[in-house]
Each structure stands twice: as structure tokens, then as C-alpha cells.
Design an enzyme around this catalytic site. Sequence first.
Site, PDB file in Angstrom:
ATOM      1  N   HIS A   1       0.972  -1.256  -0.058  1.00 56.21           N
ATOM      2  CA  HIS A   1       0.096   0.012   0.028  1.00 56.21           C
ATOM      3  C   HIS A   1       0.859   1.205  -0.032  1.00 56.21           C
ATOM      4  O   HIS A   1       0.442   2.198   0.885  1.00 56.21           O
ATOM      5  CB  HIS A   1      -0.868   0.038   1.176  1.00 56.21           C
ATOM      6  CG  HIS A   1      -1.911  -1.177   1.508  1.00 56.21           C
ATOM      7  ND1 HIS A   1      -2.489  -1.680   2.445  1.00 56.21           N
ATOM      8  CD2 HIS A   1      -2.281  -2.109   0.521  1.00 56.21           C
ATOM      9  CE1 HIS A   1      -2.962  -2.658   2.285  1.00 56.21           C
ATOM     10  NE2 HIS A   1      -3.159  -2.890   0.873  1.00 56.21           N
TER      11      HIS A   1
ATOM     12  N   HIS B   1      -7.228  -0.710   2.649  1.00 54.28           N
ATOM     13  CA  HIS B   1      -6.241  -1.402   1.223  1.00 54.28           C
ATOM     14  C   HIS B   1      -6.506  -0.204   0.445  1.00 54.28           C
ATOM     15  O   HIS B   1      -7.746   0.288   0.214  1.00 54.28           O
ATOM     16  CB  HIS B   1      -6.900  -2.559   1.014  1.00 54.28           C
ATOM     17  CG  HIS B   1      -6.526  -3.780   1.978  1.00 54.28           C
ATOM     18  ND1 HIS B   1      -5.913  -5.008   1.720  1.00 54.28           N
ATOM     19  CD2 HIS B   1      -6.942  -3.593   3.231  1.00 54.28           C
ATOM     20  CE1 HIS B   1      -5.819  -5.438   2.926  1.00 54.28           C
ATOM     21  NE2 HIS B   1      -6.308  -5.028   3.913  1.00 54.28           N
TER      22      HIS B   1
HETATM   23  C1  FAD Z   1       0.324  -7.698  -5.051  1.00 53.46           C
HETATM   24  C2  FAD Z   1      -0.605  -6.486  -4.637  1.00 53.46           C
HETATM   25  C3  FAD Z   1      -1.753  -6.671  -3.586  1.00 53.46           C
HETATM   26  C4  FAD Z   1      -2.381  -5.833  -3.352  1.00 53.46           C
HETATM   27  N1  FAD Z   1      -3.565  -5.916  -2.572  1.00 53.46           N
HETATM   28  C5  FAD Z   1      -4.534  -5.036  -2.474  1.00 53.46           C
HETATM   29  C6  FAD Z   1      -5.902  -5.255  -2.019  1.00 53.46           C
HETATM   30  O1  FAD Z   1      -6.128  -6.884  -1.766  1.00 53.46           O
HETATM   31  N2  FAD Z   1      -6.569  -4.607  -1.929  1.00 53.46           N
HETATM   32  C7  FAD Z   1      -6.543  -3.032  -2.185  1.00 53.46           C
HETATM   33  O2  FAD Z   1      -7.398  -2.517  -2.012  1.00 53.46           O
HETATM   34  N3  FAD Z   1      -5.471  -2.952  -2.631  1.00 53.46           N
HETATM   35  C8  FAD Z   1      -4.382  -3.834  -2.937  1.00 53.46           C
HETATM   36  N4  FAD Z   1      -3.342  -3.514  -3.385  1.00 53.46           N
HETATM   37  C9  FAD Z   1      -3.115  -1.884  -3.737  1.00 53.46           C
HETATM   38  C10 FAD Z   1      -3.861  -1.527  -4.916  1.00 53.46           C
HETATM   39  O3  FAD Z   1      -3.981  -2.551  -5.913  1.00 53.46           O
HETATM   40  C11 FAD Z   1      -2.997  -0.163  -5.403  1.00 53.46           C
HETATM   41  O4  FAD Z   1      -2.941   0.665  -4.480  1.00 53.46           O
HETATM   42  C12 FAD Z   1      -3.804   0.510  -6.493  1.00 53.46           C
HETATM   43  O5  FAD Z   1      -4.306  -0.346  -7.320  1.00 53.46           O
HETATM   44  C13 FAD Z   1      -2.950   1.529  -7.068  1.00 53.46           C
HETATM   45  O6  FAD Z   1      -3.723   2.101  -8.170  1.00 53.46           O
HETATM   46  P1  FAD Z   1      -2.920   3.174  -8.947  1.00 53.46           P
HETATM   47  O7  FAD Z   1      -4.188   3.544 -10.175  1.00 53.46           O
HETATM   48  O8  FAD Z   1      -2.507   4.148  -8.280  1.00 53.46           O
HETATM   49  O9  FAD Z   1      -1.892   2.330  -9.840  1.00 53.46           O
HETATM   50  P2  FAD Z   1      -1.707   0.986 -10.759  1.00 53.46           P
HETATM   51  O10 FAD Z   1      -3.118   0.455 -10.627  1.00 53.46           O
HETATM   52  O11 FAD Z   1      -0.736   0.296 -10.232  1.00 53.46           O
HETATM   53  O12 FAD Z   1      -1.593   1.663 -12.130  1.00 53.46           O
HETATM   54  C14 FAD Z   1      -0.455   2.119 -12.641  1.00 53.46           C
HETATM   55  C15 FAD Z   1      -0.400   1.900 -14.151  1.00 53.46           C
HETATM   56  O13 FAD Z   1       0.732   2.823 -14.772  1.00 53.46           O
HETATM   57  C16 FAD Z   1       1.378   2.006 -15.494  1.00 53.46           C
HETATM   58  N5  FAD Z   1       2.774   2.683 -16.006  1.00 53.46           N
HETATM   59  C17 FAD Z   1       3.659   2.898 -14.995  1.00 53.46           C
HETATM   60  N6  FAD Z   1       4.764   3.412 -15.698  1.00 53.46           N
HETATM   61  C18 FAD Z   1       4.282   3.720 -16.755  1.00 53.46           C
HETATM   62  C19 FAD Z   1       4.938   4.464 -18.110  1.00 53.46           C
HETATM   63  N7  FAD Z   1       6.021   5.020 -17.812  1.00 53.46           N
HETATM   64  N8  FAD Z   1       4.243   4.283 -19.166  1.00 53.46           N
HETATM   65  C20 FAD Z   1       2.903   4.072 -19.204  1.00 53.46           C
HETATM   66  N9  FAD Z   1       2.282   3.391 -18.129  1.00 53.46           N
HETATM   67  C21 FAD Z   1       2.978   3.277 -17.137  1.00 53.46           C
HETATM   68  C22 FAD Z   1       1.471   0.635 -14.785  1.00 53.46           C
HETATM   69  O14 FAD Z   1       1.823  -0.264 -15.667  1.00 53.46           O
HETATM   70  C23 FAD Z   1       0.119   0.565 -14.361  1.00 53.46           C
HETATM   71  O15 FAD Z   1      -0.897  -0.425 -15.107  1.00 53.46           O
HETATM   72  C24 FAD Z   1      -2.224  -4.543  -3.873  1.00 53.46           C
HETATM   73  C25 FAD Z   1      -1.275  -4.092  -4.673  1.00 53.46           C
HETATM   74  C26 FAD Z   1      -0.451  -5.191  -5.149  1.00 53.46           C
HETATM   75  C27 FAD Z   1       0.719  -4.904  -5.816  1.00 53.46           C
END
Ligand code: FAD
Length: 682
Positions: free
Chosen positions: A563, A606
Site C-alpha cells: 500500500h 487497502h
Molecule cells: C500484489 C498487490 C496486492 C494488493 N492487494 C490489495 C488488496 O487486496 N486490496 C486493495 O484495495 N489494494 C491492494 N493493493 C493495492 C492497490 O492495488 C493499489 O494501491 C492500487 O491499485 C493503485 O492504483 P493506481 O491507479 O495508483 O496504480 P496502478 O493500478 O498500479 O496503475 C499504474 C499503471 O501505470 C502503468 N505505468 C507505469 N509506468 C508507466 C509508464 N512509464 N508509461 C505508461 N504506463 C505506465 C502501470 O503499468 C500500471 O498499469 C495491492 C497491490 C499489489 C501490488
Amino acid sequence: MRLVESLTTVLTFSVLAACNPIGFSASKRFAYDGTVSDSYDFIVIGGGQAGLTLASRLSEDSNTTVLVIEAGDSGDAVKDSINIPSSTYYNSLTKSSYDWQYVTAPQTHLSNRGVSWPRGKVLGGSSAINGMYSVRPSEIEVNAWSGMIASDDNSLASMWNWDSMFAAMDKSETFTAPSESIKDMAGVQYNANSRGSSGPVHVSYPGYTFPQIGDFNEALNAAGISSNSDSASGKNWGAFVANSYINPTNWTRSYSRSAYIDPLLPRSNLNILINSVVTRILFASGSSDNLTATGVEYSANSATHTVKANKEVILSAGTIASPQILQLSGVGPRDVLESVGITVLSELPGVGQHLQDHLSTTVVWESSVDTAGSIHASGSSTATSPDFESYVNSAIAYVNASFLFGGDSGAAAFHQQVTDALESSVSSLVPSSSSEVIEGYKAIYNITANTLFPSEVGQIELLINMMFSGSISIGVAIQHPLSQGRLYINSSSPLDPPVIDPNYFSHPADITVFRQGIKVARMIGATAPLSVSLGTETSPGSNVVTDEDIEAWLLGQVGTEYHPGSTCAMLPKSQGGVVNANLQVYGLANVRVVDASVFPFSFTAHLGAPTYGLAEQAANIIRAHYNGLGNLASSSSSSGSSDSSNGSNSSKNSSNDNGAAGLSASWVSMCFVAIFTLWFAL
Ligand SMILES: Cc1cc2nc3c(=O)[nH]c(=O)nc-3n(C[C@H](O)[C@H](O)[C@H](O)COP(=O)(O)OP(=O)(O)OC[C@H]3O[C@@H](n4cnc5c(N)ncnc54)[C@H](O)[C@@H]3O)c2cc1C
Ligand SMILES: *[C@@H]1O[C@H](CO)[C@@H](O)[C@H](O)[C@H]1NC(C)=O
Ligand SMILES: *[C@@H]1O[C@H](CO)[C@@H](O)[C@H](O)[C@H]1NC(C)=O
Ligand SMILES: *[C@@H]1O[C@H](CO)[C@@H](O)[C@H](O)[C@H]1NC(C)=O
Ligand SMILES: *[C@@H]1O[C@H](CO)[C@@H](O)[C@H](O)[C@H]1NC(C)=O
Ligand SMILES: *[C@@H]1O[C@H](CO)[C@@H](O)[C@H](O)[C@H]1NC(C)=O
Ligand SMILES: *[C@@H]1O[C@H](CO)[C@@H](O)[C@H](O)[C@H]1NC(C)=O
Ligand SMILES: *[C@@H]1O[C@H](CO)[C@@H](O)[C@H](O)[C@H]1NC(C)=O
Ligand SMILES: *[C@@H]1O[C@H](CO)[C@@H](O)[C@H](O)[C@H]1NC(C)=O
Ligand SMILES: *[C@@H]1O[C@H](CO)[C@@H](O)[C@H](O)[C@H]1NC(C)=O
């Protein structure tokens, strides 16, 4: 006849092609080959959890063009690993090419270990690979966040208060109750009115459970930790079986792609590029205190491309890549940029700072009862049934400081120690010499010490784990670390990972809280009825007895609960903030950050649920900005179950909440009419 068939085919395809002026075919929603227009109104960097949510909402307005650029693949080649919930344990995409596989810098206070940090690299981002827990933060925390930016503009800050976030989280989801048998066995309690009823993301419960889940709940109750029958309403403390991001109609994972993109009819105004890595944001030359982004540069098929932004560039690349891309683009701390030879276009010391994460580990007992792990290993018919394969861990408890420290006076003594340590922590623990960043450290510390510690809010999360064969464990995770780290580039190459330094356990209070959490987990394991299913404790085990033993053991054990956040914190600029309450990056005219990097401190949650809420609210803000809509979800009225946000419905061209594309329906039906007319003509 063959001629007729092939003519039909040719005509059908040419009509379809004409209906897709940009070259994205209906059956192939995602462009693999870099076929894009020269410019779009909005360019969203990252097709992850927040990015796809936002892009779906923005493109409901058919007069707005949106491009998403995602570094990873579509995920179609690993459908089962994504869709089958228990695959997250048995067939995980972590450590595969769908995971960025980051590792932190060696951690001084963790015996110099580097800690593995998975992040999804696929459409859906981390929501495609995560553990599916759906847990909302507390009202106290969300209002504290809003309060931190109220000094800038109170009415804008209200967009991030509990009522607004509650409405935005509700808007994202549809809740389905569990079956009676699951409810009874696991001790599930809920208030459906606190969850959404018509949003794209499914929140429900697995189709299989174990008596030990109910026993965990009863043991917590017996130890004095009450059950929570309405954990989504802002009071999220105590024991409960959390919702999971599961679609109960077919026991599949519900994530940002399946929720916000797959159900849409083709939208000619929404393009999604995959396998394309954004390398930097491009700026017009001009005033350094209000730089205008003109577009982005990205790398695909070993070539460099650029695409122009008519209105805005939006970073949704997540906690790691959003600050990394800002730094690569010349926006960030001067010393960081200069040390790798990047010209400073806009100095912003907070980019990559204030990094916070939940650390976790487990207490493990031998067990001879059936677990998900033992059934899975048996290969029986149950093991391959869809309801069993939907089983994921979800029962948790959030434990407050008073309980951890043996009562209010123990908690008060701890609270005093932490408050007394503020000045010495500020002078020795902030990983920046910027006075602005130091002010932000203080503000976050103060919220943690003086608002969260003395309240009902949980400081430790307990999570029961049934995934192993021959054992049952209880996970322990710290929720409000006082340690703050940073993230910075040490290479000008966008393809090199940044240095991730969460500074874990740099503040000794984090170790103290964690050690108390281990003791509570052990105590729950020793309490009936759960204790009946547990045998010998194998980890930490009987050699780890005293507080000092536990603390020493922790250093070699703890890892991330996944997280991390706060690297582009929404804070006043004078506190090292990166974005304002409108999610706009300070010093830039038209760049926002919309992802988990903007939460200014860690929540007892989470991060999935607050990230959906953030992205929904961001769409409301952005659409209101360009369409001149007055009504935002910044309701100050008390929260109800209904959707009080007007974002989805406020344009005549917008679609309904299920994501079905009202906007392109007439256009699509015209295309179908044309195809069928041709068919009958032949
Ligand atoms: C293994 C794991 C288990 C987890 N378990 C839970 C859970 O059970 N419940 C919960 O609520 N949360 C959980 N989390 C946390 C939650 O999933 C994340 O906090 C949330 O999804 C983050 O969303 P985001 O949109 O910030 O980033 P992300 O969903 O990570 O999206 C970022 C995106 O940007 C893309 N990207 C990165 N760099 C570039 C670039 N230079 N050019 C183009 N694209 C790029 C990536 O490929 C990715 O698709 C977990 C996370 C992980 C990794
Ligand atoms: C809706 O979109 C169509 C096609 O882009 C446009 O012609 C129409 O004027 C729009 N209507 C409104 C109310 O925005
Ligand atoms: C659609 O956008 C164009 C260009 O931004 C603008 O000229 C036009 O008025 C818009 N139409 C509607 C219906 O909003
Ligand atoms: C599961 O059901 C939903 C509809 O509720 C559907 O959109 C989705 O494609 C289904 N998933 C699979 C893998 O069948
Ligand atoms: C610290 O937090 C307390 C309680 O939340 C608040 O009243 C006070 O104004 C804060 N002080 C600073 C300096 O931020
Ligand atoms: C802390 O939690 C315990 C157990 O759930 C509860 O009895 C107590 O009232 C809580 N204390 C505070 C300050 O919320
Ligand atoms: C950057 O940091 C990583 C570790 O995080 C290290 O492996 C690498 O050598 C560093 N690169 C430079 C150029 O210092
Ligand atoms: C920044 O520039 C944009 C146009 O590029 C303008 O609309 C905006 O008002 C400017 N903001 C400031 C604070 O000067
Ligand atoms: C939503 O829009 C309707 C109709 O325009 C309005 O009556 C209502 O007050 C708005 N609600 C909010 C929360 O802004
Ligand atoms: C929302 O859209 C529906 C269907 O298009 C319409 O009936 C309803 O009046 C709209 N509500 C608001 C508040 O605009």
C-alpha cells in the site's frame, strides 16, 4: 457464392473501418501497433486502476477525446490468472512480466534488506494482480486529509471530505450480499446501504468459506475487539469480513478493466495504447511558474513517438511511476534532477517525498483442519469448482492504540512519547533538506500523533490467512507509520527504475506499534474458538519471547502490505505538496496526478477503494472544469446510500453508471444498420 462471401467480408470490414476513424477495430479495443491520432484532449499516462476509471468517465462525453497510454500488455494472454480470484495466491502474476518487480533500496533499519515491491504492469494495473480486499478508510482519516488542504481553499478541500469520498466510492461500485450459508459460517456482517448499488465495480464475498473464519471473529470478540456491522460507513474499526472485488455472477475478479472498459461499446473518442512506455511529458517553452504541457513522449516497438495534448496530461502511473515521470520531465527536487543531468523546468521539492507504506508479516501455527491450501493441493472436484476457486482471504480486524497498549493509560504514555519525539524526528529523519518538505513531514506526523493515535482508528490490521496447507496464520500490518521515505531517479533513462527508499522503521515508534501487534495476534491465536484449530506456533516460534526478541525478529521478517502512497502528496505547496485540491501539479498549467500517490498519509484501508473514489471524484472535477458544470460531489449533507455525485449524468452525452456507452449507441447502431443493409443487398 464465394465471391458474395468475400465481398460481404470486404464491405463489412470497410464499413467497420469507416466507423473507427482512428483505426481501433471494434473487436480489438486496444491498439497494439501505435496507431493513434496526432492529438487528444486528455492524455492519461497509465492504464491502471485509477487511469482506466478516469478515462472511462472522461470519455462518456463524446465531444472529448481521450488517449490512455499503458506500459504493459492487455492481460488477455493470462486471463485466468487475472479472472480467477484464488489465482492471486496459486497462479500469481507477481514476479512475472505483468509485474514491474521493483525492489526497494537496501533498508538501513531492516538489516540492509531490499524489499520486493510488486506493481501491476498490465491493463488494470495493480487492480489486475492484487488481493481483492475492498476496505474503505475511516471518516476521521478522510476528514483529516481534507483538513490538511483547507488552508488553501476550504471549498475545494470539501471535495475530499468524508461525504464527498463516500459518495464517490459508492458511485464506483455495486454490492452483492453473500449467500446465507457463507454469511453464517464466516460471521459476515454488513450494511448494504453503505455500499454502492449501481456502479461498475463489483464488491461481494467469495463463494466458499471456512468455519475458522467465523472462529476468528468470535475469538476477536472474546478478546474484547467487537465486530463491525457497517465498516464502509466511515467507522471502519473492529473485526469484519471485508468485501472482495469479486463479481458473484461468475466468480471472477472485478477490476478497473473489467468494470470500466470491457462493458463499453466502442467509443471512437477513447483510445487505449498498450505496450507503450511514457518516457516524459513535453512542455512549451515559457514561464517557469506556469508551464504548459503540450503532449507526451512514449516508447513503443523500440521507437520514440509523441502525441499532443489539447487540454491536459494526467498522470495515473501510480505511486512509483508518477513521481518518476515528473522527475524525468524536469519537474521535481533540483538536486535530484541536476545529479542526473536533467534540466530543471519547474522546481518542486515534494515530488517523490513523503513516501509511506504499510509493513506486514505473519504469525503462523500448524493446523490439521481443511484450509484453502489443503483443498487446493488435494486436486479434488471441490478444488476445481468455481465457487471454491473464488475463495480469497478477507476477514480482518483493525485494532486501536488503546487496545495495543493495554488500555487508555498505556496508549496515553505512548502518545506522549511520540509527541515528544516530534522535534528530534524532524531534525534527523526527514530525507530532504527542503524546508517545505520538512513542513509536510511535520504536518503528517502531527495528524498521525495527535488525530489518529488517540482515536478509535486502527493502528494495526490483523488478517487471517487460510491459503497454506497444514497451517493457518494471522497477518499483522502497521497502518500509520511515522517513518517517511522518498523516491528519486538516479538515471536519466526512463527505462531504469527509480530508487525507492521508504525508510522503513526509521522511526522507532513504528517498531513498538508493530511489536504490540504481534503480541495481539498471538493472543487471538490462543483464544477460543480459533485456538481449537491451531497447533504449535511455527513463526516467530517459542524462541521469540520478550519484546526485544520480537523486535529483533521483525527486522528480518517484515515486507510490504502493498500500500505505498503519498509520493505526489495533495498538500499545500508550503508543505512539500505536489498537487492542489484540484489534483493539479503546482507550477504546471495543465498537468494533474490521479492515482494512489496523492493521498497525503496512510489510511487504515487497502488502497483500492479510496483509489476508485479518487478517480471518480477526479472525473467530476475535470468534467466540471471544462463543461462549466456547477455541481460537484462536494456534498456537506449527511451521507446516504444514493449517489449524490452528478458527474456521470451531467452531460447529455454521458452514459449511465454501468458504463454502457450511451454516447456512442446511436453511432454504433448506424454502423450495424449499414452492415446489415449491405448483407441483405448481396
Ligand atoms: C500484489 C498487490 C496486492 C494488493 N492487494 C490489495 C488488496 O487486496 N486490496 C486493495 O484495495 N489494494 C491492494 N493493493 C493495492 C492497490 O492495488 C493499489 O494501491 C492500487 O491499485 C493503485 O492504483 P493506481 O491507479 O495508483 O496504480 P496502478 O493500478 O498500479 O496503475 C499504474 C499503471 O501505470 C502503468 N505505468 C507505469 N509506468 C508507466 C509508464 N512509464 N508509461 C505508461 N504506463 C505506465 C502501470 O503499468 C500500471 O498499469 C495491492 C497491490 C499489489 C501490488
Ligand atoms: C453530443 O455529441 C454529439 C456528437 O459528438 C454532438 O453532435 C452533440 O451536439 C452533443 N450533444 C451535447 C448536448 O453535448
Ligand atoms: C465540442 O468541442 C468543440 C472543440 O472543443 C467545440 O467547438 C464545440 O462547441 C463542442 N461541442 C459541444 C456540443 O460541446
Ligand atoms: C463475468 O460476468 C460479467 C458480467 O457480469 C461479464 O462482463 C464478464 O465478461 C464475465 N467474465 C468472464 C471471464 O466470463
Ligand atoms: C496538530 O494536530 C492537532 C490535532 O489534530 C491540531 O489541532 C493542530 O492544529 C495541529 N498542529 C499543527 C502545527 O499542524
Ligand atoms: C479501542 O478498541 C477497544 C476494543 O475494540 C474498545 O473497547 C475501545 O473503546 C477502543 N478505544 C478507543 C479510544 O477507541
Ligand atoms: C541506482 O540505484 C540502484 C539501486 O536502487 C543501483 O543498483 C544503481 O546502481 C544506481 N545507479 C546509479 C547510476 O547510481
Ligand atoms: C497558467 O496558464 C494557463 C494557460 O496556459 C492559464 O489559463 C492560467 O490562468 C495560468 N495560471 C496562472 C496561475 O497563471
Ligand atoms: C445534482 O444535479 C441536480 C440537477 O441538476 C441538482 O438538483 C442536485 O442538487 C445536484 N446534486 C449535487 C450533489 O450537486
Ligand atoms: C440522468 O439521466 C437520465 C437518463 O438520461 C435522466 O432521465 C435524468 O433526468 C438525469 N438526471 C439528472 C440529474 O440530470
